[in-house]
Design a protein around this motif. Structure first.
Motif, PDB file in Angstrom:
ATOM      1  N   GLN A  42       0.838  -1.208   0.000  1.00 20.82           N
ATOM      2  CA  GLN A  42       0.000   0.000   0.000  1.00 20.82           C
ATOM      3  C   GLN A  42       0.871   1.257   0.000  1.00 20.82           C
ATOM      4  O   GLN A  42       0.603   2.213  -0.745  1.00 20.82           O
ATOM      5  N   LEU A  43       1.919   1.256   0.834  1.00 22.89           N
ATOM      6  CA  LEU A  43       2.805   2.417   0.874  1.00 22.89           C
ATOM      7  C   LEU A  43       3.605   2.542  -0.419  1.00 22.89           C
ATOM      8  O   LEU A  43       3.777   3.644  -0.943  1.00 22.89           O
ATOM      9  N   THR A  45       2.670   1.637  -3.388  1.00 21.40           N
ATOM     10  CA  THR A  45       1.747   2.165  -4.400  1.00 21.40           C
ATOM     11  C   THR A  45       1.583   3.667  -4.232  1.00 21.40           C
ATOM     12  O   THR A  45       1.607   4.422  -5.211  1.00 21.40           O
ATOM     13  N   TYR A  46       1.452   4.116  -2.998  1.00 20.97           N
ATOM     14  CA  TYR A  46       1.357   5.555  -2.718  1.00 20.97           C
ATOM     15  C   TYR A  46       2.604   6.269  -3.242  1.00 20.97           C
ATOM     16  O   TYR A  46       2.497   7.286  -3.932  1.00 20.97           O
ATOM     17  N   THR A  49       2.673   6.464  -7.056  1.00 19.51           N
ATOM     18  CA  THR A  49       1.637   7.251  -7.721  1.00 19.51           C
ATOM     19  C   THR A  49       1.676   8.728  -7.336  1.00 19.51           C
ATOM     20  O   THR A  49       1.334   9.577  -8.148  1.00 19.51           O
ATOM     21  N   VAL A  50       2.083   9.038  -6.118  1.00 15.80           N
ATOM     22  CA  VAL A  50       2.048  10.426  -5.652  1.00 15.80           C
ATOM     23  C   VAL A  50       3.345  11.176  -5.947  1.00 15.80           C
ATOM     24  O   VAL A  50       3.313  12.339  -6.330  1.00 15.80           O
ATOM     25  N   GLU A 107       1.243   9.420   5.368  1.00 10.41           N
ATOM     26  CA  GLU A 107       0.627   8.252   4.720  1.00 10.41           C
ATOM     27  C   GLU A 107       1.001   6.962   5.443  1.00 10.41           C
ATOM     28  O   GLU A 107       0.167   6.074   5.623  1.00 10.41           O
TER      29      GLU A 107
END
Length: 114
Positions: A42-43, A45-46, A49-50, A107
């Motif tokens: 999850q991290l 992916t963040y 993408t960010v 995040e």
């Protein structure tokens, strides 16, 4: 001699290495490696993408820890800690490091808790 020193850089110790953000994850004891991996993804992916690709260099993730701890050597400990992970993120610019570190921390706290 003073003229020589006046032309030298003013920084005593130059910046060394690449600017980097490191996230150390320590989930509750007993967390399975697959669960740790799911949260780490999850991290990741963040981060992908960010943070624009032009502002980041690389992402390196290690899930689980093991090795020669005293408890393991004496036969009293487990060989791998499944509840820990480390994520390292290279940032292109020293100027952006603090800004991205604050965003990554926020995040990470959402995903892993404080």
């Amino acid at each position: 001699g003073i003229l020589l020193f006046a032309t030298r850089p003013t920084t005593f110790l130059p910046e060394l290495g690449e600017p980097q953000i490191t996230v150390s994850v320590n989930l509750p004891a007993g967390t399975k490696m697959l669960d740790t991996n799911d949260k780490v993804k999850q991290l990741e992916t963040y981060l992908e993408t960010v943070i624009p690709a032009k502002e980041r260099k690389n992402i390196q993730t290690t899930i689980g820890s093991g090795g020669a701890s005293l408890a393991t050597l004496l036969g009293g400990g487990r060989g791998v800690s499944e509840n820990v992970a480390n994520i390292s993120l290279g940032i292109v610019s020293h100027d952006q490091l603090d800004s991205w570190a604050q965003k990554v921390r926020a995040e990470a706290e959402k995903i892993f808790g404080k």
